[in-house]
Design an enzyme around this catalytic site. Structure first.
Site, PDB file in Angstrom:
ATOM      1  N   HIS A 197      -4.362   1.239   7.633  1.00  0.00           N
ATOM      2  CA  HIS A 197      -3.010   1.812   7.622  1.00  0.00           C
ATOM      3  C   HIS A 197      -2.915   2.964   6.614  1.00  0.00           C
ATOM      4  O   HIS A 197      -2.436   4.053   6.937  1.00  0.00           O
ATOM      5  CB  HIS A 197      -2.014   0.691   7.275  1.00  0.00           C
ATOM      6  N   GLU A 198      -3.413   2.711   5.407  1.00  0.00           N
ATOM      7  CA  GLU A 198      -3.318   3.744   4.363  1.00  0.00           C
ATOM      8  C   GLU A 198      -4.245   4.919   4.669  1.00  0.00           C
ATOM      9  O   GLU A 198      -3.892   6.075   4.445  1.00  0.00           O
ATOM     10  CB  GLU A 198      -3.631   3.147   2.986  1.00  0.00           C
ATOM     11  N   CYS A 240       5.873  -0.172   7.332  1.00  0.00           N
ATOM     12  CA  CYS A 240       5.479   0.943   6.469  1.00  0.00           C
ATOM     13  C   CYS A 240       6.666   1.322   5.595  1.00  0.00           C
ATOM     14  O   CYS A 240       7.802   1.352   6.069  1.00  0.00           O
ATOM     15  CB  CYS A 240       5.080   2.126   7.343  1.00  0.00           C
ATOM     16  N   LEU A 241       6.407   1.610   4.332  1.00  0.00           N
ATOM     17  CA  LEU A 241       7.491   2.000   3.426  1.00  0.00           C
ATOM     18  C   LEU A 241       8.188   3.282   3.905  1.00  0.00           C
ATOM     19  O   LEU A 241       9.337   3.525   3.552  1.00  0.00           O
ATOM     20  CB  LEU A 241       6.958   2.202   2.002  1.00  0.00           C
ATOM     21  N   GLY A 280       0.821  -1.204   0.000  1.00  0.00           N
ATOM     22  CA  GLY A 280       0.000   0.000   0.000  1.00  0.00           C
ATOM     23  C   GLY A 280       0.854   1.252   0.000  1.00  0.00           C
ATOM     24  O   GLY A 280       1.994   1.239   0.485  1.00  0.00           O
ATOM     25  N   GLN A 333       2.773  10.057   1.296  1.00  0.00           N
ATOM     26  CA  GLN A 333       4.095   9.404   1.324  1.00  0.00           C
ATOM     27  C   GLN A 333       4.976   9.810   0.148  1.00  0.00           C
ATOM     28  O   GLN A 333       6.183   9.629   0.188  1.00  0.00           O
ATOM     29  CB  GLN A 333       3.946   7.876   1.335  1.00  0.00           C
ATOM     30  N   HIS A 374      -2.616   7.364   6.989  1.00  0.00           N
ATOM     31  CA  HIS A 374      -1.649   8.273   6.361  1.00  0.00           C
ATOM     32  C   HIS A 374      -2.338   9.568   5.917  1.00  0.00           C
ATOM     33  O   HIS A 374      -1.726  10.633   5.923  1.00  0.00           O
ATOM     34  CB  HIS A 374      -1.012   7.621   5.124  1.00  0.00           C
TER      35      HIS A 374
HETATM   36 NI    NI Z   1       2.575   3.270   5.561  1.00  0.00          NI
END
Ligand code: NI
Length: 153
Positions: free
Chosen positions: A130-131, A88-89, A46, A51, A134
């Site tokens: 999660h997304e 998380c990225l 995701g 981000q 953000h």
């Molecule tokens: Ni994330």
């Protein structure tokens, strides 16, 4: 399409609230296409627009069955409770056990502004939550009950 730089947690933008998308135009489509390319290259499940430095309520997911584009999401249902590992990225190398709803359902818009519903359990429910977070400037660590040891060694 182009790969965009993924911001890490020390950058202010990641902690800000994103604004709704109001224009479903070429600029949005370019963002979505770039995000898909960026997610694929990062081998993630995701990615949210903040981000990549864009404070708009947009995220994408790919749980192995193709990219799903989610714009202006709203929760319509949350049920139950699950605990599992999350990362998380934007927080490379960090993982923790989070608590999330077992099931969620959202209402959102596609890249043309058409409304649709999306629901899921397990990884899909966790990914949606999660997304979505953000978009409100919230990182997964807020939901962590236990961080795991560094696994990068
Ligand atoms: Ni994330």
């Amino acid at each position: 399409m182009a790969i965009r730089k993924i911001l890490t947690e020390n950058e202010d933008l990641l902690h800000k609230k994103s604004k709704p998308v109001t224009e479903f135009n070429e600029r949005l489509w370019q963002l979505l296409d770039d995000m898909a390319e960026t997610l694929k290259q990062a081998d993630g499940v995701g990615l949210a627009a903040p981000q990549v430095g864009v404070l708009r309520r947009v995220f994408i997911m790919d749980l192995g069955d193709g990219v799903v584009e989610v714009i202006n999401p709203e929760f319509v249902e949350k049920k139950g409770r699950q605990e599992d590992v999350e990362g998380c990225l934007s927080c490379p190398g960090e993982y923790g056990i989070t608590v999330r709803p077992a099931y969620v359902k959202i209402k959102a818009q596609d890249r043309h502004g058409n409304e649709f519903f999306l629901d899921g359990e397990e990884l899909k429910a966790r990914c949606i939550c999660h997304e979505y977070d953000h978009l409100d400037g919230i990182l997964f660590k807020k939901h962590v009950i236990r961080m795991l040891d560094d696994q990068s060694e």
